[in-house]
Design a protein around this motif. Structure first.
Motif, PDB file in Angstrom:
ATOM      1  N   LYS A 189       0.779  -1.213   0.215  1.00 42.32           N
ATOM      2  CA  LYS A 189      -0.026  -0.137   0.077  1.00 42.32           C
ATOM      3  C   LYS A 189       0.737   1.242   0.100  1.00 42.32           C
ATOM      4  O   LYS A 189       0.679   1.959  -0.797  1.00 42.32           O
ATOM      5  CB  LYS A 189      -1.018  -0.069   1.279  1.00 42.32           C
ATOM      6  N   GLU A 190       1.672   1.271   0.912  1.00 37.19           N
ATOM      7  CA  GLU A 190       2.762   2.563   0.933  1.00 37.19           C
ATOM      8  C   GLU A 190       3.601   2.891  -0.179  1.00 37.19           C
ATOM      9  O   GLU A 190       3.746   3.818  -1.008  1.00 37.19           O
ATOM     10  CB  GLU A 190       3.504   2.278   2.346  1.00 37.19           C
ATOM     11  N   GLU A 193      -6.941   0.781   6.213  1.00 35.04           N
ATOM     12  CA  GLU A 193      -6.445  -0.382   5.608  1.00 35.04           C
ATOM     13  C   GLU A 193      -7.091  -1.573   5.775  1.00 35.04           C
ATOM     14  O   GLU A 193      -7.239  -2.518   5.053  1.00 35.04           O
ATOM     15  CB  GLU A 193      -4.954  -0.379   5.693  1.00 35.04           C
ATOM     16  N   VAL A 194      -7.567  -1.807   7.124  1.00 39.79           N
ATOM     17  CA  VAL A 194      -8.163  -2.957   7.474  1.00 39.79           C
ATOM     18  C   VAL A 194      -9.163  -3.276   6.875  1.00 39.79           C
ATOM     19  O   VAL A 194     -10.233  -2.242   6.666  1.00 39.79           O
ATOM     20  CB  VAL A 194      -8.113  -3.188   8.986  1.00 39.79           C
ATOM     21  N   TYR A 195      -9.727  -4.636   6.875  1.00 41.53           N
ATOM     22  CA  TYR A 195     -11.039  -4.893   6.213  1.00 41.53           C
ATOM     23  C   TYR A 195     -11.704  -5.569   7.270  1.00 41.53           C
ATOM     24  O   TYR A 195     -13.102  -5.656   6.869  1.00 41.53           O
ATOM     25  CB  TYR A 195     -10.726  -5.955   5.233  1.00 41.53           C
ATOM     26  N   TYR A 196     -11.578  -6.031   8.431  1.00 38.88           N
ATOM     27  CA  TYR A 196     -12.564  -6.487   9.267  1.00 38.88           C
ATOM     28  C   TYR A 196     -13.551  -5.573   9.933  1.00 38.88           C
ATOM     29  O   TYR A 196     -14.691  -5.736  10.294  1.00 38.88           O
ATOM     30  CB  TYR A 196     -11.679  -7.149  10.289  1.00 38.88           C
ATOM     31  N   ASP A 197     -12.932  -4.326  10.117  1.00 39.11           N
ATOM     32  CA  ASP A 197     -13.658  -3.361  10.970  1.00 39.11           C
ATOM     33  C   ASP A 197     -14.635  -2.576   9.932  1.00 39.11           C
ATOM     34  O   ASP A 197     -14.247  -1.296   9.484  1.00 39.11           O
ATOM     35  CB  ASP A 197     -12.774  -2.544  11.731  1.00 39.11           C
ATOM     36  N   ARG A 198     -15.875  -3.112   9.727  1.00 41.32           N
ATOM     37  CA  ARG A 198     -16.508  -2.734   8.762  1.00 41.32           C
ATOM     38  C   ARG A 198     -18.264  -2.753   9.015  1.00 41.32           C
ATOM     39  O   ARG A 198     -18.492  -3.839   9.942  1.00 41.32           O
ATOM     40  CB  ARG A 198     -16.567  -3.175   7.329  1.00 41.32           C
ATOM     41  N   ASP A 199     -19.104  -2.151   8.557  1.00 42.76           N
ATOM     42  CA  ASP A 199     -20.566  -2.256   8.397  1.00 42.76           C
ATOM     43  C   ASP A 199     -20.750  -2.364   7.104  1.00 42.76           C
ATOM     44  O   ASP A 199     -20.535  -1.945   6.179  1.00 42.76           O
ATOM     45  CB  ASP A 199     -21.338  -0.975   9.007  1.00 42.76           C
ATOM     46  N   ASP A 230      -6.170  -9.239   7.661  1.00 41.70           N
ATOM     47  CA  ASP A 230      -5.443  -7.993   8.480  1.00 41.70           C
ATOM     48  C   ASP A 230      -4.585  -8.534   9.373  1.00 41.70           C
ATOM     49  O   ASP A 230      -3.640  -7.746   9.602  1.00 41.70           O
ATOM     50  CB  ASP A 230      -6.540  -7.111   9.134  1.00 41.70           C
ATOM     51  N   ILE A 231      -4.903  -9.712   9.844  1.00 44.53           N
ATOM     52  CA  ILE A 231      -3.613 -10.362  10.792  1.00 44.53           C
ATOM     53  C   ILE A 231      -2.570 -10.934   9.865  1.00 44.53           C
ATOM     54  O   ILE A 231      -1.277 -10.665  10.242  1.00 44.53           O
ATOM     55  CB  ILE A 231      -4.163 -11.371  11.676  1.00 44.53           C
ATOM     56  N   HIS A 232      -2.856 -11.354   8.982  1.00 43.85           N
ATOM     57  CA  HIS A 232      -1.885 -12.078   8.054  1.00 43.85           C
ATOM     58  C   HIS A 232      -0.793 -11.199   7.418  1.00 43.85           C
ATOM     59  O   HIS A 232       0.242 -11.432   7.415  1.00 43.85           O
ATOM     60  CB  HIS A 232      -2.607 -12.934   6.790  1.00 43.85           C
ATOM     61  N   VAL A 233      -1.300  -9.942   7.185  1.00 43.33           N
ATOM     62  CA  VAL A 233      -0.247  -8.707   6.837  1.00 43.33           C
ATOM     63  C   VAL A 233       0.087  -7.918   7.501  1.00 43.33           C
ATOM     64  O   VAL A 233       1.113  -7.140   7.334  1.00 43.33           O
ATOM     65  CB  VAL A 233      -1.229  -8.149   5.560  1.00 43.33           C
ATOM     66  N   GLY A 234      -0.221  -8.348   8.915  1.00 42.58           N
ATOM     67  CA  GLY A 234       0.273  -7.359  10.011  1.00 42.58           C
ATOM     68  C   GLY A 234      -0.688  -5.962  10.246  1.00 42.58           C
ATOM     69  O   GLY A 234      -0.170  -5.134  11.257  1.00 42.58           O
ATOM     70  N   ILE A 246      -3.595  -5.295  11.175  1.00 45.58           N
ATOM     71  CA  ILE A 246      -4.360  -5.074  12.145  1.00 45.58           C
ATOM     72  C   ILE A 246      -3.500  -4.365  13.418  1.00 45.58           C
ATOM     73  O   ILE A 246      -4.282  -3.821  14.294  1.00 45.58           O
ATOM     74  CB  ILE A 246      -4.728  -6.432  12.753  1.00 45.58           C
ATOM     75  N   GLY A 247      -2.146  -4.297  13.442  1.00 41.66           N
ATOM     76  CA  GLY A 247      -1.266  -3.784  14.353  1.00 41.66           C
ATOM     77  C   GLY A 247      -0.823  -2.468  13.917  1.00 41.66           C
ATOM     78  O   GLY A 247       0.083  -1.910  14.342  1.00 41.66           O
TER      79      GLY A 247
END
Length: 409
Positions: free
Chosen positions: A49-50, A315-321, A353-357, A359-360
């Protein structure tokens, strides 16, 4: 000599220790090349992404304006004209940041019998529009994008179909076994100052052989916990049974919760279709802090709905509606928030998100990068350790050969 006075000598390794060492060696040799490829591509992909935003800054960013953005349906029409009638826009990504271009993606699978990824994808392209003017500011062919290729090497060794995915999946599963057997080999029999020095520190001033051994032994230990997480999250995509296991363990149930599936009002088929604009503005108004809003272009089916997702993070995908809207009148038909998902669903959504880091945040990505690099080094240092032992045995064998004296003339 009496048996009682006979020297006993050193006690040999148990069969469990021998089996563990045998498994670590031969499983490592069998999977080493694939583990190296998967690890190094994962390492390369971490900051995609960067790097992409820096390399393609001219098409991903626009001059921010204080005026309102154009209706999303107008932008969609502009993007469709730019791509041509044969390449239907599949997915749109919009951004809250005022300096971002909006992305309109088109994708279609290719020949299912193709051997490689390139044959398996007919096209994978995107146009980027200025949301204030509707102007096309750039085009990108993701089929041949560097990071798209890196991702597919990571995913399936660039092979089309499930064969490459299975090779990667089983190699990663073997890698999990290697991490466990490696920990058993690393574990000192006695915790002394000498064993602690050997287990936790790299002796940089020693011989190449010793430094290489320490790089394999010590770095493998430090990276193990995160490497295990990266490997297990990778297995979620490789094997359906593993994904199901993760869901069941996390949720405590084998049945996923039922979420409502809406349908559009087919009596409105012949009316002006403003549903997409109404739906999009509804999400923007009710979720002003959402970083991104992504949605599929409306399907041609009469009862089809508009699917939208509002993401809280950059960037994360889990935190969504997730939303469903009537494509004709923009009426909300369903909404699923984080509170509506059980622990199993949340865990599966977090997997990428965990797999690519990500999430942190940036710290998490740096950790994922370093650990992936270490994982890529382990097959190399392990092979050198094995090769060195083989050379040592060969030299010892030569040294033990008796030299017969020359015959007298």
């Amino acid at each position: 000599m009496n048996k009682k006075t006979q020297p006993t000598g050193k006690k040999g390794k148990s069969w469990r220790a021998k089996l563990n060492a045998w498994l670590h060696l031969w499983l490592g040799l069998a999977s080493g090349i694939v583990v190296f490829i998967v690890s190094i591509t994962g390492c390369l992909f971490t900051f995609q992404k960067e790097i992409s935003e820096w390399v393609h800054h001219d098409i991903l960013f626009v001059q921010p304006q204080q005026t309102a953005t154009l209706p999303v349906s107008t932008l969609l029409d502009n993007a469709q004209r730019a791509l041509g009638p044969d390449k239907k826009v599949n997915y749109i990504t919009t951004f809250r940041d005022k300096d971002r271009a909006w992305e309109f993606m088109t994708y279609m699978k290719g020949d299912e019998k193709a051997i490689t990824y390139f044959g398996g994808v007919k096209y994978y392209e995107a146009v980027f529009l200025n949301p204030y003017t509707g102007e096309v500011v750039g085009y990108h062919d993701f089929k041949y994008d560097f990071f798209a290729i890196v991702k597919m090497i990571h995913w399936s060794l660039l092979l089309n179909g499930t064969i490459g995915e299975q090779i990667v999946g089983w190699s990663v599963l073997i890698f999990v076994v290697l991490l466990i057997t490696g920990l058993i080999l690393w574990w000192p029999k006695k915790w002394t100052k000498a064993t602690r020095e050997q287990s936790f520190k790299i002796k940089w001033k020693a011989s190449f052989k010793r430094v290489n051994y320490d790089l394999h032994n010590v770095l493998g230990f430090y990276a193990m916990a995160v490497a295990l997480v990266l490997a297990l999250t990778g297995l979620v995509w490789s094997f359906k049974w593993f994904q199901t296991t993760v869901y069941v363990v996390a949720s405590g149930s084998i049945t996923p919760p039922a979420h409502k599936n809406g349908v559009s009002d087919t009596t409105l088929v012949n009316t002006p279709q403003k549903g997409l604009d109404i739906a999009f503005e509804s999400v923007r108004k009710n979720m002003p802090d959402a970083k991104r809003i992504g949605f599929s272009a409306p399907d041609t089916g009469k009862a089809a709905v508009v699917y939208m997702s509002a993401y809280w993070g950059n960037e994360v995908y889990y935190d969504r509606d997730d939303f469903q809207f009537d494509k004709y009148n923009g009426k909300m038909l369903a909404r699923v928030t984080g509170k509506d998902r059980n622990a199993g669903e949340k865990m599966i959504l977090m997997n990428y998100d965990i797999h690519v880091g990500a999430i942190g945040g940036i710290i998490g990505k740096i950790i994922a990068f370093i650990v992936s690099l270490i994982c890529a080094s382990l097959p190399v240092t392990g092979f050198i350790v094995w090769w060195g032992k083989g050379k040592k045995k060969e030299k010892k064998k030569v040294a033990n050969v008796k030299v017969e004296p020359a015959a007298a003339v």
